[in-house]
Design a protein around this motif. Structure first.
Motif, PDB file in Angstrom:
ATOM      1  N   LYS A  58       0.827  -1.205   0.000  1.00  0.00           N
ATOM      2  CA  LYS A  58       0.000   0.000   0.000  1.00  0.00           C
ATOM      3  C   LYS A  58       0.861   1.254   0.000  1.00  0.00           C
ATOM      4  CE  LYS A  58      -3.706   2.340   2.545  1.00  0.00           C
ATOM      5  NZ  LYS A  58      -4.594   2.309   3.740  1.00  0.00           N
ATOM      6  N   CYS A  59       1.929   1.220   0.776  1.00  0.00           N
ATOM      7  CA  CYS A  59       2.844   2.357   0.828  1.00  0.00           C
ATOM      8  C   CYS A  59       3.458   2.629  -0.539  1.00  0.00           C
ATOM      9  CB  CYS A  59       3.938   2.095   1.863  1.00  0.00           C
ATOM     10  SG  CYS A  59       5.168   3.410   2.001  1.00  0.00           S
ATOM     11  N   VAL A 102       2.216   1.829  -3.449  1.00  0.00           N
ATOM     12  CA  VAL A 102       1.175   2.336  -4.349  1.00  0.00           C
ATOM     13  C   VAL A 102       0.926   3.818  -4.089  1.00  0.00           C
ATOM     14  CG1 VAL A 102      -1.276   2.181  -4.958  1.00  0.00           C
ATOM     15  CG2 VAL A 102       0.078   0.089  -4.668  1.00  0.00           C
ATOM     16  N   GLU A 103       0.902   4.189  -2.824  1.00  0.00           N
ATOM     17  CA  GLU A 103       0.677   5.597  -2.480  1.00  0.00           C
ATOM     18  C   GLU A 103       1.819   6.489  -2.970  1.00  0.00           C
ATOM     19  OE1 GLU A 103       0.115   5.464   1.703  1.00  0.00           O
ATOM     20  OE2 GLU A 103      -2.009   4.884   1.580  1.00  0.00           O
ATOM     21  N   TYR A 104       3.018   5.933  -3.051  1.00  0.00           N
ATOM     22  CA  TYR A 104       4.142   6.688  -3.587  1.00  0.00           C
ATOM     23  C   TYR A 104       4.104   6.784  -5.119  1.00  0.00           C
ATOM     24  CZ  TYR A 104       6.933   7.334   0.686  1.00  0.00           C
ATOM     25  OH  TYR A 104       7.401   7.738   1.917  1.00  0.00           O
ATOM     26  N   GLY A 105       3.217   5.989  -5.752  1.00  0.00           N
ATOM     27  CA  GLY A 105       3.069   6.086  -7.205  1.00  0.00           C
ATOM     28  C   GLY A 105       3.801   5.036  -7.993  1.00  0.00           C
ATOM     29  N   GLU A 134      -9.560  -0.124  -6.306  1.00  0.00           N
ATOM     30  CA  GLU A 134      -8.760   1.078  -6.529  1.00  0.00           C
ATOM     31  C   GLU A 134      -7.492   0.769  -7.319  1.00  0.00           C
ATOM     32  OE1 GLU A 134      -6.236   4.435  -4.003  1.00  0.00           O
ATOM     33  OE2 GLU A 134      -7.360   2.856  -2.961  1.00  0.00           O
ATOM     34  N   TYR A 135      -6.786  -0.324  -6.956  1.00  0.00           N
ATOM     35  CA  TYR A 135      -5.544  -0.657  -7.640  1.00  0.00           C
ATOM     36  C   TYR A 135      -5.815  -1.022  -9.093  1.00  0.00           C
ATOM     37  CZ  TYR A 135      -3.424  -0.961  -2.955  1.00  0.00           C
ATOM     38  OH  TYR A 135      -2.977  -0.692  -1.691  1.00  0.00           O
TER      39      TYR A 135
END
Length: 545
Positions: free
Chosen positions: A413-414, A416-419, A454-455
């Motif tokens: 998740k981290c 993904v949040e970083y892009g 979402e992903y």
């Protein structure tokens, strides 16, 4: 005696593949002419000097001879070879020294030294003969210097075939430090030619005397050259047996721990990079020498020449088991790697990503430390982006894939949040099969950890679905199968709307149905409502069968 430096430079998707040994990433580097040449050095004449360190030292009386001009500024050419050969066979020691010096100056020419001409005239066996003149250190020195420059060419084997190695090895214990240094230099060139000649040098007992010179050097120049030679004793594939070079490890470690001359520390770090390149036993021998924290400190050096061998050695260590990796992590290496991810040198960024990929292939605690190191992941993703150099980009892909496969749902998740999704999807149309598989493995692991759609949406927005569909036509079976699996497993690949070319199905009333819903849909066609009687409320019927 100035030394010339080398300029250049994983754990797999599964637990075994995640950690990758250096051999997999350095074959091309070993084949480069640049690195091959830099494993040898020629002893050129110092600027504004034509004298050897022993010349006019008083050790040998000087005398005039008819054959050999005594002008110290004299530049010798191949036309002088006959007279030089005559002097070599003279009974007069000073004439022999002058002739040897003439050959040495010929072979010290910066461009195209006449090595073949010196071979053809029969001078080389005489050089070896003069190595045995224990009564005349200047003869030994000049002979070793001439042989050093022959060994720096592609005719290195000649030095071995003419029987020089045993005498050069013995002279490492000469009472004269200049002779010891020159013989060490020559042996370094021989060992630098490749594994076969390196092993011949080691079998002649050169290592023991070389280590003695490093432990008790007569001067800084001797220390530098002996340490460089030691690095060549340890380099090359296949590697020498660990038992043959293990005595060098504590000596090299002591050099680093003494915080001595920086050039010496650079060569010591190169030696460790070769010694640690291999199985876990080699790695453990280096770890136990207590040098890890010193190597990590070298990563902060302003000199690229210091950073590269330290980075390579630490990279080798983290390709070992989790305990060996933890020793490097405990030395606070991650902040240093974060800085190196922005280094101006491509190979340093590449090597940093390779090292991070092995840390990411470690245990969950190691992955956690990596992901939570400030600024590390954003800088890593910069190296993964389409604008980064390809060599660096594919190493960064391994880091991301190893985090995704070995990390937790929180770590994914981290990322993904970083892009991470966009640069991963950008890899789905590259030509290199292994990178495709690494990227798809990372994408699949991200999808496995998805809490909702979402992903999937992010992958679609990054054109990932379209690229995965295209990969279903890929010629490589593994790529094709992985793409099909991801599409079917995560993107409802089997539930797509039926093709309009499918044959009509018969209804229970023996009527053909073309797939229209039996439920009416309110659609207003310029005032006509679809709920009116003008719109059929059931499937079209063409009569009974």
């Amino acid at each position: 005696m100035e030394s010339r430096r080398k300029q250049e430079f994983k754990k797999g998707v599964t637990a075994d593949d995640g950690r990758r040994r250096r051999g997999e990433t350095s074959v091309q580097l070993r084949k480069e002419k640049k690195e091959e040449n830099l494993s040898k050095r020629r002893n050129l004449l110092p600027v504004n000097s034509t004298e050897s360190p022993l010349e006019n030292s008083g050790a040998i009386p000087q005398s005039q001879t008819p054959q050999i001009p005594q002008d110290k500024d004299r530049k010798f050419t191949i036309n002088d070879i006959p007279s030089l050969m005559s002097g070599l066979t003279s009974e007069d020691s000073s004439t022999q020294v002058s002739s040897l010096r003439g050959f040495r100056k010929l072979l010290s020419a910066e461009k195209k030294p006449p090595v073949q001409e010196c071979i053809d005239c029969g001078a080389v066996p005489l050089f070896v003969t003069y190595l045995q003149r224990n009564d005349n250190t200047e003869l030994q020195f000049e002979a070793a210097w001439a042989l050093t420059n022959i060994a720096s060419t592609d005719l290195t084997r000649l030095v071995v075939d003419c029987g020089a190695v045993p005498f050069l090895s013995q002279l490492l214990a000469s009472p004269n430090p200049e002779v010891r240094e020159q013989c060490a230099w020559c042996l370094g060139n021989v060992a630098g030619d490749g594994a076969e000649l390196r092993d011949i040098v080691l079998k002649n007992g050169a290592l023991t005397h070389l280590l003695a010179n490093i432990q008790q050097p007569a001067n800084l120049s001797l220390l530098r050259n002996c340490t460089w030679t030691l690095s060549n004793f340890c380099r090359g594939k296949p590697q020498p047996p660990l038992s043959a070079v293990a005595p060098a490890i504590p000596v090299v470690a002591a050099l680093l721990q003494s915080n001595c001359d920086e050039d010496t520390m650079i060569d010591a770090a190169w030696a460790l990079s070769y010694l640690s390149d291999g199985d876990n036993h080699r790695i453990q021998a280096v770890v136990e020498s207590g040098v890890v924290h010193i190597l990590v400190a070298m990563l902060s050096s302003a000199r690229v020449q210091s950073v590269i061998p330290a980075l390579r050695t630490l990279g080798n260590i983290v390709s070992g088991d989790d305990h060996q990796t933890q020793m490097v992590v405990n030395a606070n290496v991650l902040p240093s790697l974060t800085i190196l991810l922005s280094h101006c040198k491509k190979n340093i960024r590449k090597e940093s990503c390779w090292m991070l990929s092995n840390i990411a292939a470690g245990n969950i605690d190691q992955v956690n430390l990596l992901v939570n190191t400030p600024d590390l992941v954003p800088k890593l993703l910069t190296q993964l982006s389409a604008g980064a150099e390809w060599d660096v980009r594919k190493e960064a892909a391994w880091v991301v894939s190893n985090i995704a496969t070995g990390g937790s749902r929180v770590h994914v998740k981290c990322m993904v949040e970083y892009g991470v999704i966009r640069p991963l999807c950008d890899l789905l149309d590259v030509a290199e099969v292994r990178v495709l598989l690494v990227a798809m493995e990372a994408i699949e692991c991200i999808l496995k950890n998805a809490d909702n759609e979402e992903y999937t949406k992010l992958i679609d927005e990054a054109e990932g679905i379209e690229k995965l569909e295209n990969l279903q036509e890929h010629e490589h079976l593994d790529v094709y199968e992985k793409a099909v699996h991801i599409i079917e497993e995560y993107f409802n690949g089997e539930d797509e709307v039926e093709s309009e070319n499918l044959a009509p199905a018969a209804t229970a009333a023996n009527q053909f149905s073309f797939g229209l819903s039996t439920q009416s849909t309110a659609v207003d066609f310029k005032g006509f409502n679809s709920n009116s009687a003008a719109i059929p409320q059931t499937a079209f019927s063409f009569g009974s069968l």
